[in-house]
Design an enzyme around this catalytic site. Structure first.
Site, PDB file in Angstrom:
ATOM      1  N   GLU A 285     -30.742 -23.133 -88.563  1.00 56.05           N
ATOM      2  CA  GLU A 285     -31.396 -23.490 -87.296  1.00 56.05           C
ATOM      3  C   GLU A 285     -32.771 -22.828 -87.225  1.00 56.05           C
ATOM      4  O   GLU A 285     -32.887 -21.611 -87.384  1.00 56.05           O
ATOM      5  CB  GLU A 285     -30.545 -23.045 -86.112  1.00 56.05           C
TER       6      GLU A 285
ATOM      7  N   THR B  67     -31.551 -28.400 -78.596  1.00 54.87           N
ATOM      8  CA  THR B  67     -32.232 -28.875 -77.391  1.00 54.87           C
ATOM      9  C   THR B  67     -31.297 -28.906 -76.197  1.00 54.87           C
ATOM     10  O   THR B  67     -31.663 -28.487 -75.094  1.00 54.87           O
ATOM     11  CB  THR B  67     -32.822 -30.278 -77.636  1.00 54.87           C
ATOM     12  N   CYS B  68     -30.076 -29.398 -76.384  1.00 54.50           N
ATOM     13  CA  CYS B  68     -29.157 -29.572 -75.258  1.00 54.50           C
ATOM     14  C   CYS B  68     -28.952 -28.278 -74.485  1.00 54.50           C
ATOM     15  O   CYS B  68     -29.067 -28.242 -73.266  1.00 54.50           O
ATOM     16  CB  CYS B  68     -27.817 -30.102 -75.762  1.00 54.50           C
TER      17      CYS B  68
ATOM     18  N   LYS C  81     -29.106 -29.235 -65.763  1.00 57.12           N
ATOM     19  CA  LYS C  81     -28.002 -29.234 -64.797  1.00 57.12           C
ATOM     20  C   LYS C  81     -28.052 -27.996 -63.908  1.00 57.12           C
ATOM     21  O   LYS C  81     -27.630 -28.039 -62.748  1.00 57.12           O
ATOM     22  CB  LYS C  81     -26.644 -29.310 -65.514  1.00 57.12           C
TER      23      LYS C  81
ATOM     24  N   ALA D 152     -35.543 -25.492 -92.754  1.00 59.95           N
ATOM     25  CA  ALA D 152     -34.900 -26.025 -93.949  1.00 59.95           C
ATOM     26  C   ALA D 152     -35.697 -27.178 -94.539  1.00 59.95           C
ATOM     27  O   ALA D 152     -36.305 -27.969 -93.817  1.00 59.95           O
ATOM     28  CB  ALA D 152     -33.490 -26.489 -93.605  1.00 59.95           C
TER      29      ALA D 152
ATOM     30  N   GLY E 298     -41.964 -42.431 -66.799  1.00 53.73           N
ATOM     31  CA  GLY E 298     -40.699 -42.823 -67.404  1.00 53.73           C
ATOM     32  C   GLY E 298     -39.561 -42.750 -66.408  1.00 53.73           C
ATOM     33  O   GLY E 298     -39.224 -41.667 -65.924  1.00 53.73           O
TER      34      GLY E 298
ATOM     35  N   ASP F 134     -28.937 -37.166 -82.422  1.00 53.54           N
ATOM     36  CA  ASP F 134     -30.137 -37.936 -82.083  1.00 53.54           C
ATOM     37  C   ASP F 134     -30.884 -38.413 -83.318  1.00 53.54           C
ATOM     38  O   ASP F 134     -31.552 -39.453 -83.288  1.00 53.54           O
ATOM     39  CB  ASP F 134     -31.087 -37.080 -81.235  1.00 53.54           C
TER      40      ASP F 134
ATOM     41  N   ALA G 272     -25.506 -35.898 -76.089  1.00 51.22           N
ATOM     42  CA  ALA G 272     -24.925 -34.707 -76.715  1.00 51.22           C
ATOM     43  C   ALA G 272     -23.466 -34.922 -77.106  1.00 51.22           C
ATOM     44  O   ALA G 272     -23.028 -34.498 -78.184  1.00 51.22           O
ATOM     45  CB  ALA G 272     -25.037 -33.511 -75.761  1.00 51.22           C
TER      46      ALA G 272
ATOM     47  N   HIS H 169      -3.512 -39.561 -53.221  1.00 54.79           N
ATOM     48  CA  HIS H 169      -4.188 -39.826 -51.946  1.00 54.79           C
ATOM     49  C   HIS H 169      -4.245 -38.531 -51.144  1.00 54.79           C
ATOM     50  O   HIS H 169      -3.260 -37.812 -51.035  1.00 54.79           O
ATOM     51  CB  HIS H 169      -3.403 -40.865 -51.139  1.00 54.79           C
TER      52      HIS H 169
END
Length: 455
Positions: free
Chosen positions: A32, A39-40, A49, A117, A182, A309, A317, A442
């Protein structure tokens, strides 16, 4: 000798793949360049969130105000919110989850290398780290490096004048007026957050409508809700220039309209950038959508896979995580599991929430599949009325020839949670009759599902 697997990218595709490979007996190396979680965790799903949680709290507090005694002395205003505390909360959430993830990898004894990498041979990856270069040989490699925010013209010529879905979390102060370029998921979620904080928001979309491919009823409900709260929409217009006069940016549109704001957020999707990964060394071609794969995530090179992605199959994700696990299961067990995009829940965590699964009526008819729909509004659900969550609806799509449920759309309430019930129905190809035999408690918001099955 254990199978050697090298995974590039520790995001939602890479780290679940690493865990599954390790569980199945492989020798795993995870590489990494940035932070664990990708990113997530650091610039996407989780921090956004945390921001939206603030928006929901504002919404709930405004509802409480309606129940307070007159002249109670408490008069909430979004201006009371502390931007530094909001951003600190966002950071703390990501830090906490990342720390837990790092500890999990340590406990599983999975090698994690921090660095960039690059394929340096047919079976070799070279990692450039702060301490120098490390070479890793592999039996199988998984490309899970993700994507970055797209920056279309003319914004790419003046990146210093805009922010994007990565950098927006680091805004030094709360905007006063924002233009969001957007009207997709990214744009809508930030519009909801900004609006709740009292920021003037205008959404600018080059297409004639928001959320391409989404059900028209869903789009209509979301737009109506946002406009009632003061969010403005401009569709079918292109930005010709962006200029700055101190703090204020000016967008000139192709019809001569000028939009002024102190913050311009470009949320126009994401793009792959694999230019420095040596893919030509192993014979892999790529474009802005990433690397092409089949539904087993195999590239044209048999022992190299691409997940998340970077393969463009489903930029979500949870899709990435399942793809990573499928690769591990197929490689280590010899199975041929595939990724099914039709059962992936697609969620928008704005207010109101919305979620969909399967296909909508328009998409079904375009494929020549007979389709009918039924819709129940939350106004007809007792729990929704009692909880003041009557905005929105539940809609199902089914094939009238077989009665099999092929899709569902939900707006309002806990839409992103309820959608999983319908995802199961789509996956198992259940009929309306079979689903109707279920007993829904219910009073619950889920009763809307039972009601729509009876229509």
């Amino acid at each position: 000798m254990a199978t050697k697997v090298t995974i590039i990218g520790a995001g939602p595709a890479g780290y679940p793949a690493a865990l599954k490979f390790k569980e199945l007996g492989a020798e795993v190396t995870l590489i990494e360049a940035g932070e664990m979680g990708g990113t997530c965790l650091n610039r996407g799903c989780i921090p956004s969130k945390a921001f939206l949680n603030v928006a929901h709290r504002v919404h709930l507090f405004q509802g409480i105000e309606n129940l307070m005694k007159e002249n109670s002395g408490l008069n909430f205003n979004p201006e009371m919110l502390d931007w530094n505390k909001i951003t600190a909360k966002r950071k703390a959430v990501s830090d906490k989850i990342r720390t837990s993830l790092e500890r999990l990898f340590q406990s599983r004894k999975i090698e994690v290398i921090k660095g960039r990498a690059r394929f340096s041979g047919r079976k070799e990856i070279t990692v450039k780290t702060e301490a120098g270069e490390i070479k890793k040989e592999f039996d199988y490699a998984i490309l899970a490096s993700g994507t970055k925010p797209a920056c279309p013209p003319p914004f790419n010529k003046s990146p210093e004048l805009i922010t994007d879905s990565d950098r927006v979390f680091d805004l030094p102060e709360k905007p006063e007026k924002a233009v969001i370029v957007g009207a997709g998921v990214i744009g809508l979620e930030f519009a909801c957050f900004f609006n709740a904080l009292g920021i003037d928001v205008t959404m600018l979309e080059i297409m004639p409508d928001m959320l391409p491919g989404e059900d028209p009823q869903v789009k209509r409900a979301i737009r109506s809700s946002f406009e009632k709260r003061g969010v403005k929409f401009i569709f079918g217009r292109k930005t010709e220039t962006i200029t700055s006069d101190g703090k204020i940016k000016t967008l000139k549109l192709d019809d001569g309209t000028e939009l002024k704001a102190d913050t311009v957020l470009v949320g126009a999707g994401r793009t792959a950038d694999l230019s420095d990964m040596g893919l030509e060394t192993v014979g892999l071609e790529w474009n802005r959508k990433g690397v092409k794969t089949d539904n087993e995530m195999r590239t044209v090179v048999p022992d190299i896979f691409a997940a998340g992605d970077v393969n463009g199959l489903s930029l979500l994700a949870h899709s990435a995580s399942r793809q990573g696990e499928i690769i591990a299961e197929n490689v280590m067990t010899g199975s041929h599991k595939t990724f099914d995009g039709d059962i992936v829940p697609k969620c928008i965590y704005a207010w109101p929430e919305s979620a969909s699964v399967g296909i909508n009526k328009e998409a079904a008819e375009a494929k020549g599949i007979p389709a009918k729909t039924a819709r129940v509004f939350h106004l007809a659900v007792g729990r929704a009325v009692a909880s003041d969550e009557t905005e929105g609806f539940v809609q199902i799509v089914w094939n009238p020839e077989t009665d099999v449920i092929i899709g569902a759309q939900i707006v309002g309430g806990p839409a992103t949670e309820l959608i999983h019930v319908m995802a199961l129905a789509v996956k198992l190809k259940l009929t309306r009759g079979q689903m109707k035999d279920m007993i829904f408690a219910h009073p619950t918001m889920a009763e809307a599902l039972h009601e729509v099955l009876s229509k």
